[in-house]
Design a protein around this motif. Sequence first.
Motif, PDB file in Angstrom:
ATOM      1  N   PRO A   1       0.785  -1.239   0.000  1.00 43.53           N
ATOM      2  CA  PRO A   1       0.000   0.000   0.000  1.00 43.53           C
ATOM      3  C   PRO A   1       0.811   1.280   0.000  1.00 43.53           C
ATOM      4  O   PRO A   1       0.286   2.340  -0.353  1.00 43.53           O
ATOM      5  N   VAL A   2       2.102   1.227   0.393  1.00 41.91           N
ATOM      6  CA  VAL A   2       2.891   2.464   0.473  1.00 41.91           C
ATOM      7  C   VAL A   2       4.079   2.450  -0.490  1.00 41.91           C
ATOM      8  O   VAL A   2       5.013   3.232  -0.324  1.00 41.91           O
ATOM      9  N   ILE A   3       4.035   1.617  -1.510  1.00 46.33           N
ATOM     10  CA  ILE A   3       5.169   1.542  -2.438  1.00 46.33           C
ATOM     11  C   ILE A   3       5.342   2.879  -3.162  1.00 46.33           C
ATOM     12  O   ILE A   3       4.390   3.474  -3.665  1.00 46.33           O
ATOM     13  N   GLU A   4       6.590   3.364  -3.193  1.00 44.01           N
ATOM     14  CA  GLU A   4       6.913   4.659  -3.793  1.00 44.01           C
ATOM     15  C   GLU A   4       7.806   4.527  -5.022  1.00 44.01           C
ATOM     16  O   GLU A   4       7.742   5.354  -5.929  1.00 44.01           O
ATOM     17  N   THR A   5       8.674   3.509  -5.043  1.00 40.55           N
ATOM     18  CA  THR A   5       9.599   3.300  -6.166  1.00 40.55           C
ATOM     19  C   THR A   5       9.526   1.848  -6.610  1.00 40.55           C
ATOM     20  O   THR A   5       9.644   0.939  -5.786  1.00 40.55           O
ATOM     21  N   LEU A   6       9.354   1.632  -7.908  1.00 42.31           N
ATOM     22  CA  LEU A   6       9.242   0.278  -8.448  1.00 42.31           C
ATOM     23  C   LEU A   6      10.119   0.145  -9.685  1.00 42.31           C
ATOM     24  O   LEU A   6      10.009   0.944 -10.623  1.00 42.31           O
ATOM     25  N   GLN A   7      11.009  -0.844  -9.676  1.00 46.65           N
ATOM     26  CA  GLN A   7      11.851  -1.144 -10.839  1.00 46.65           C
ATOM     27  C   GLN A   7      11.640  -2.599 -11.234  1.00 46.65           C
ATOM     28  O   GLN A   7      11.728  -3.500 -10.398  1.00 46.65           O
ATOM     29  N   LEU A   8      11.363  -2.842 -12.515  1.00 42.62           N
ATOM     30  CA  LEU A   8      11.104  -4.186 -13.004  1.00 42.62           C
ATOM     31  C   LEU A   8      11.954  -4.464 -14.239  1.00 42.62           C
ATOM     32  O   LEU A   8      12.069  -3.622 -15.127  1.00 42.62           O
ATOM     33  N   GLY A   9      12.537  -5.665 -14.293  1.00 42.64           N
ATOM     34  CA  GLY A   9      13.278  -6.105 -15.461  1.00 42.64           C
ATOM     35  C   GLY A   9      12.353  -6.762 -16.464  1.00 42.64           C
ATOM     36  O   GLY A   9      11.245  -7.212 -16.139  1.00 42.64           O
ATOM     37  N   ARG A  10      12.799  -6.869 -17.732  1.00 44.62           N
ATOM     38  CA  ARG A  10      11.921  -7.381 -18.790  1.00 44.62           C
ATOM     39  C   ARG A  10      11.522  -8.822 -18.552  1.00 44.62           C
ATOM     40  O   ARG A  10      10.393  -9.223 -18.819  1.00 44.62           O
ATOM     41  N   ARG A  11      12.461  -9.647 -18.059  1.00 41.87           N
ATOM     42  CA  ARG A  11      12.129 -11.047 -17.827  1.00 41.87           C
ATOM     43  C   ARG A  11      10.976 -11.178 -16.845  1.00 41.87           C
ATOM     44  O   ARG A  11      10.083 -11.997 -17.016  1.00 41.87           O
ATOM     45  N   PHE A  12      11.020 -10.362 -15.813  1.00 42.66           N
ATOM     46  CA  PHE A  12       9.958 -10.423 -14.820  1.00 42.66           C
ATOM     47  C   PHE A  12       8.652  -9.862 -15.390  1.00 42.66           C
ATOM     48  O   PHE A  12       7.563 -10.378 -15.097  1.00 42.66           O
ATOM     49  N   VAL A  13       8.743  -8.826 -16.214  1.00 40.91           N
ATOM     50  CA  VAL A  13       7.553  -8.285 -16.860  1.00 40.91           C
ATOM     51  C   VAL A  13       6.906  -9.343 -17.748  1.00 40.91           C
ATOM     52  O   VAL A  13       5.674  -9.532 -17.724  1.00 40.91           O
ATOM     53  N   LYS A  14       7.702 -10.066 -18.540  1.00 43.21           N
ATOM     54  CA  LYS A  14       7.167 -11.132 -19.388  1.00 43.21           C
ATOM     55  C   LYS A  14       6.483 -12.195 -18.553  1.00 43.21           C
ATOM     56  O   LYS A  14       5.467 -12.775 -18.951  1.00 43.21           O
ATOM     57  N   PHE A  15       7.043 -12.457 -17.380  1.00 43.95           N
ATOM     58  CA  PHE A  15       6.472 -13.422 -16.455  1.00 43.95           C
ATOM     59  C   PHE A  15       5.109 -12.934 -15.950  1.00 43.95           C
ATOM     60  O   PHE A  15       4.146 -13.695 -15.851  1.00 43.95           O
ATOM     61  N   LEU A  16       5.016 -11.649 -15.659  1.00 39.70           N
ATOM     62  CA  LEU A  16       3.780 -11.091 -15.105  1.00 39.70           C
ATOM     63  C   LEU A  16       2.637 -11.097 -16.118  1.00 39.70           C
ATOM     64  O   LEU A  16       1.470 -11.263 -15.741  1.00 39.70           O
ATOM     65  N   ILE A  17       2.957 -10.911 -17.394  1.00 41.00           N
ATOM     66  CA  ILE A  17       1.899 -10.697 -18.380  1.00 41.00           C
ATOM     67  C   ILE A  17       1.432 -11.975 -19.061  1.00 41.00           C
ATOM     68  O   ILE A  17       0.568 -11.915 -19.944  1.00 41.00           O
ATOM     69  N   VAL A  18       1.970 -13.126 -18.639  1.00 41.12           N
ATOM     70  CA  VAL A  18       1.565 -14.384 -19.264  1.00 41.12           C
ATOM     71  C   VAL A  18       0.067 -14.605 -19.144  1.00 41.12           C
ATOM     72  O   VAL A  18      -0.595 -15.068 -20.067  1.00 41.12           O
TER      73      VAL A  18
END
Length: 429
Positions: free
Chosen positions: A254-271
């Motif tokens: 609920p209080v996340i302020e900064t988020l960094q994601l790599g492409r491999r993890f993004v591909k994993f999320l959008i399956v």
Amino acid sequence: MKMAISSPMDRISSLPNEVIESILMLLPLRDAVRTSILSRKWRYNWVKLPQLVFDDTLIEDSMEDDDPSELLKIIFQVLLLHDGPIVKFTLSISELKSGYEIYPLILLLSKNGIKELTLDISELGGYRLPSSLFSCDQLRQLYLSNCTFDPPPTFSGFSRIISLEFILVDFPDGVLGRLVSSCPLLERLKLEGPMYYDYLEIDAPNLKFFSSNARFKSIDFQNAPLLAVVSITSDDVDEEGKASEMINVFGCLPVIETLQLGRRFVKFLIVGGVPERLLFTLDLLKVLQLDEVYCGKIAEVSFVLCLIKSSPNLQKLEIEMFTSDDDAGPVLEFLEMQRYSDVSFNQLREVKMQFYSGTRPESKFIKFILEKSPMLETMLIESSKKVLDREFKRFRHISPEVDIIRKDADRNRVKYLAKGLHWSLTGEA
């Protein structure tokens, strides 16, 4: 004058003990020890230092024929002469050949009230930590590399620790999750190296910072209500993981302020598919960093927009992009449809686009951001390829204050477009 000459004053030696201690802690350990020859008063000043750092600089001055046993003798001599608590201890030696060589050192430290411990030993590769480490109940910060973390059955966690940093550290199944949950004051957790951690559950009520480039099947922030900074840049992910359940993984933050994601993890999320918006809003998210977004894939572009739309107070966006004009039609049609939507990025102030190559999907995406960001102040576009200035003149923007800046990554030169459409060379970056 005669009195001053006949009675010289040692101003440094007359300093308060705490000042002398601060001076010694700024010196490399070998130099701090050498001060013992200055005078009788200085002979034992160094033995009360609360911080001891043993690194490869000692090898250069203290060892012959690259024999690490000589260095270990020196370390033991220092510890035996030391008088008082050792608050911070760092061992960063590349020449050690066996983890067993440090076992006696850890045993001594465990009886000395150690609070900050760094074991950065690159040559050992997977040595098993001694059981005495797990009895260091005063630990506040722990940094480990190239070892196996396998605590005894009686280990109940580090009750006072606030920072854990693991570089190429191996954990038996389930141990990492149990460790995190048994450190109630933990605020910072960092995992680096191509390690595999299976299902990672984060139960840490005081955790504020989490960074990982490790591989895992899934990650669950089941109890991390204070987590403000998250970086997940795995080079690989387990395709058998619970991808369909991961798209909403950040809903527990609920209080996340900064988020960094790599492409491999993004591909994993959008399956499992990408919604137009998340089921929740990231109300406090201010900084979003996305590595290697492929602008030629609708799913990846859609995911980026989904995160932005779900972050009403986003102020800074950084994207590493790459694409080609091959099969760009679907993405261009998708972005054109988004252009006529009522979405607006009302708080976005700064955008940085890296590796821009001038393809149509990239250009279309930048135009879309400019047209939907009324408060935008800076759009920085980095490119290593030659892109004609007239390409940038086609960019229209809704914000009256935006500066569009193009940076030539190869020549390290920048050009500015400020409140208009006239480029001017302003100098070297």
